[in-house]
Design an enzyme around this catalytic site. Structure first.
Site, PDB file in Angstrom:
ATOM      1  CG  ASP A  13      -1.752  -1.252   1.342  1.00  0.00           C
ATOM      2  OD1 ASP A  13      -2.293  -1.702   0.327  1.00  0.00           O
ATOM      3  OD2 ASP A  13      -1.818  -1.802   2.455  1.00  0.00           O
ATOM      4  CD  GLU A  14       4.765  -0.381  -0.077  1.00  0.00           C
ATOM      5  OE1 GLU A  14       3.987  -0.713  -0.999  1.00  0.00           O
ATOM      6  OE2 GLU A  14       5.366  -1.205   0.636  1.00  0.00           O
ATOM      7  CE  LYS A  16       2.788  -2.467  -4.449  1.00  0.00           C
ATOM      8  NZ  LYS A  16       2.363  -2.115  -3.098  1.00  0.00           N
ATOM      9  N   GLY A  40      -4.934  -4.284  -4.178  1.00  0.00           N
ATOM     10  CA  GLY A  40      -5.756  -3.254  -4.807  1.00  0.00           C
ATOM     11  C   GLY A  40      -4.886  -2.086  -5.186  1.00  0.00           C
ATOM     12  CG  HIS A  41      -1.801  -1.877  -7.826  1.00  0.00           C
ATOM     13  ND1 HIS A  41      -1.020  -1.603  -6.727  1.00  0.00           N
ATOM     14  CD2 HIS A  41      -1.214  -2.896  -8.458  1.00  0.00           C
ATOM     15  CE1 HIS A  41      -0.009  -2.442  -6.713  1.00  0.00           C
ATOM     16  NE2 HIS A  41      -0.105  -3.239  -7.736  1.00  0.00           N
ATOM     17  CB  THR A  42      -5.969   3.298  -5.631  1.00  0.00           C
ATOM     18  OG1 THR A  42      -6.199   2.315  -4.631  1.00  0.00           O
ATOM     19  CG2 THR A  42      -7.192   4.159  -5.788  1.00  0.00           C
ATOM     20  CD  GLN A 224       0.746  -9.066  -2.059  1.00  0.00           C
ATOM     21  OE1 GLN A 224       1.644  -9.566  -2.687  1.00  0.00           O
ATOM     22  NE2 GLN A 224      -0.521  -9.376  -2.286  1.00  0.00           N
ATOM     23  CG  ASP A 333      -0.140  14.446  -0.046  1.00  0.00           C
ATOM     24  OD1 ASP A 333       0.623  13.538  -0.469  1.00  0.00           O
ATOM     25  OD2 ASP A 333      -1.367  14.277   0.116  1.00  0.00           O
TER      26      ASP A 333
HETATM   27  P1  GDP Z   1      -0.538   0.339  -3.845  1.00  0.00           P
HETATM   28  O1  GDP Z   1      -1.207  -0.985  -3.701  1.00  0.00           O
HETATM   29  O2  GDP Z   1       0.879   0.319  -3.413  1.00  0.00           O
HETATM   30  O3  GDP Z   1      -0.725   0.928  -5.205  1.00  0.00           O
HETATM   31  O4  GDP Z   1      -1.230   1.312  -2.833  1.00  0.00           O
HETATM   32  P2  GDP Z   1      -2.795   1.611  -2.650  1.00  0.00           P
HETATM   33  O5  GDP Z   1      -3.392   1.866  -3.964  1.00  0.00           O
HETATM   34  O6  GDP Z   1      -3.421   0.611  -1.771  1.00  0.00           O
HETATM   35  O7  GDP Z   1      -2.714   2.907  -1.760  1.00  0.00           O
HETATM   36  C1  GDP Z   1      -2.302   4.072  -2.227  1.00  0.00           C
HETATM   37  C2  GDP Z   1      -3.403   5.074  -1.994  1.00  0.00           C
HETATM   38  O8  GDP Z   1      -2.823   6.309  -1.820  1.00  0.00           O
HETATM   39  C3  GDP Z   1      -4.343   5.226  -3.150  1.00  0.00           C
HETATM   40  O9  GDP Z   1      -5.609   5.587  -2.681  1.00  0.00           O
HETATM   41  C4  GDP Z   1      -3.724   6.356  -3.948  1.00  0.00           C
HETATM   42  O10 GDP Z   1      -4.640   7.060  -4.743  1.00  0.00           O
HETATM   43  C5  GDP Z   1      -3.204   7.199  -2.847  1.00  0.00           C
HETATM   44  N1  GDP Z   1      -1.984   7.945  -3.162  1.00  0.00           N
HETATM   45  C6  GDP Z   1      -0.918   7.557  -3.914  1.00  0.00           C
HETATM   46  N2  GDP Z   1       0.035   8.485  -3.892  1.00  0.00           N
HETATM   47  C7  GDP Z   1      -0.421   9.489  -3.076  1.00  0.00           C
HETATM   48  C8  GDP Z   1       0.128  10.726  -2.624  1.00  0.00           C
HETATM   49  O11 GDP Z   1       1.244  11.089  -2.943  1.00  0.00           O
HETATM   50  N3  GDP Z   1      -0.635  11.467  -1.777  1.00  0.00           N
HETATM   51  C9  GDP Z   1      -1.868  11.081  -1.380  1.00  0.00           C
HETATM   52  N4  GDP Z   1      -2.544  11.863  -0.545  1.00  0.00           N
HETATM   53  N5  GDP Z   1      -2.420   9.919  -1.787  1.00  0.00           N
HETATM   54  C10 GDP Z   1      -1.703   9.144  -2.618  1.00  0.00           C
END
Ligand code: GDP
Length: 425
Positions: A13-14, A16, A40-42, A224, A333
């Site tokens: 959840d970094e 990615k 879940g990649h958002t 992950q 941020d």
């Molecule tokens: P992933 O699985 O590593 O891609 O991570 P997730 O998608 O679970 O979590 C990342 C969340 O943080 C998502 O809701 C993104 O839209 C959000 N996000 C990503 N980068 C940033 C950022 O720089 N600032 C903020 N506020 N949200 C971010």
């Protein structure tokens, strides 16, 4: 870049998804190498938000081919549903998504066994997402798994499934006291996937290696995070695969010599979902605040994430294991408004200071983080597009990370949107 790997440097959840989406512009191919549909990649662009579970986020870039590699475990129903949703958004998928014929399938009995095991474990639960990913990997290594290629041959599929389901039914009934599964119903369901999935299935290793020879650029996407790696993470509170750099080679079939860049995605603070040791976890007001401002709730499960300060002992460890060439720092941020920011630089264990990351949980649960305190900043960062325009304290925070790890920060994310990113030469 022949192969660039994007790896979560913490517990997942970094952010990615956003970075892969951004780098997707420069890639010809985006490939997933491990995990299943629990990640879940958002991705956000404009006002649209989309959560991808299995299909690489490069699918939203015209001209990019997406690969689901042999190291991934696939729930056919989930992947077909994702394809349907992507199409609905107006993106062509056929010819642009390739699924490895060697990838293993997640079957209904995997989900059932996982749920039964978690219930039986109770307090010692690993905190899995219940999608059958772990048991699918168990079958893979027990050499009883069912692969995508098996779907294409009905008779073999029928035979293998029957054997597998009968065996799982014995386990479900006799060990967990649960109802067994209907063999015929499952066979019918999976036989039906054959035609639907056929257009996407191919030998992705051949495809990738040929593409590399032709000079194409491959972006490999891990799910992950490194601290959840089954070998290098906080075992047993880990995932069943290898999110670390080595997993890219075994999960795609690309040679290690093709890897040129290994990007560590570092959230500006730490989070963890589920159980397991987390030395810098904050159970106070600050932790609550990180969770609220960072929207730290699982993209797939909605579970609140545990939050804490950045842990450089852990980061140095994952940097070592993955050979990170550079970092992308995300969610900077979210730290706006903290008067001071703490960073863990050492642990205290048994009365002694150490910089070693103990991956054995008994030790990690007992370490006490030693913090250095840095000044915070109050400016909103979400509109900042140049490094020089960041508040001095934010720049110092990033410099501190580089100083203590020896790794340059090349990307800084200051918001969820694509354009909210600072890229440094
Ligand atoms: P992933 O699985 O590593 O891609 O991570 P997730 O998608 O679970 O979590 C990342 C969340 O943080 C998502 O809701 C993104 O839209 C959000 N996000 C990503 N980068 C940033 C950022 O720089 N600032 C903020 N506020 N949200 C971010």
């Amino acid at each position: 870049m022949p192969v660039t790997i994007v790896i979560g440097s913490q517990w997942g959840d970094e952010g990615k998804g956003k970075i892969v989406d951004l780098l997707g512009d420069q890639a010809d191919i985006v490939a997933r190498y491990q995990g299943g549909a629990n990640a879940g990649h958002t991705i956000c662009w404009g006002d649209q938000t989309f959560v991808l579970h299995l299909v690489p986020s490069g699918i939203f870039h015209e001209g990019v081919t997406c690969v689901i590699g042999n190291g991934v475990v696939i729930d056919p129903a989930a992947v077909l549903e994702e394809i349907r949703m992507i199409r609905e958004l107006g993106y062509e998928v056929e010819g642009r998504l390739l699924i490895s014929h060697n990838a293993h399938l997640i079957m209904p009995y995997h989900k059932q066994v996982e749920a039964a095991r978690e219930r039986a474990r109770d307090a010692g639960a690993i905190g899995t997402t219940g999608r059958g990913i772990g048991p699918a990997y168990v079958d893979k290594f027990a050499r009883t798994g069912i692969r995508v290629v098996d779907l294409l041959d009905r008779e073999t599929l029928r035979k293998k499934l029957k054997r597998s389901i009968e065996e799982k039914n014995v386990i479900l009934r006799n060990i967990y006291g649960e109802a067994g599964l209907d063999v015929e119903a499952i066979i019918e369901e999976y036989v039906a996937f054959d035609q639907l999935i056929d257009p996407y299935v191919t030998d992705t290793t051949q495809y990738l290696c040929r593409a590399l020879r032709e000079g194409k650029r491959v972006l490999a996407e891990g799910a992950q995070g490194a601290l959840l790696d089954v070998d290098f993470g906080t075992y047993p509170f880990v995932t069943s695969s290898h999110p670390t750099a080595g997993g890219c080679c075994t999960g795609l079939g690309v040679p290690p010599t093709a890897v040129e860049r290994s990007i560590g995605i570092v959230k500006a603070y730490c989070t963890r979902v589920g159980n397991g040791p987390f030395p810098t976890e904050l159970l106070d007001e600050d932790g609550e605040r990180l969770r609220r401002l960072g929207h730290e709730f699982g993209a797939t499960t909605g579970r609140p994430r545990r939050c804490g300060w950045l842990d450089l002992v852990a980061l140095r460890y994952t940097t070592m294991v993955n050979g990170f060439t550079d970092y992308a720092i995300t969610k900077l941020d979210v730290l706006t408004g903290f008067e001071t920011i703490k960073v863990c630089t050492r642990y205290r264990y048994d009365g002694k200071e150490t910089t070693r990351f103990p991956s054995e949980v008994q030790t990690l649960e007992k370490v006490e983080p030693i913090y250095e305190t840095l000044p915070g900043w109050s400016e909103d960062l979400t509109g900042v597009r140049r490094f020089e325009d960041l508040p001095a304290a934010a720049r110092d925070y990033l410099r501190f990370i580089t100083e203590r790890t020896g790794v340059a920060v090349r990307m800084i994310s200051t918001g969820p949107r694509r354009d909210q990113t600072i890229v440094r030469p």
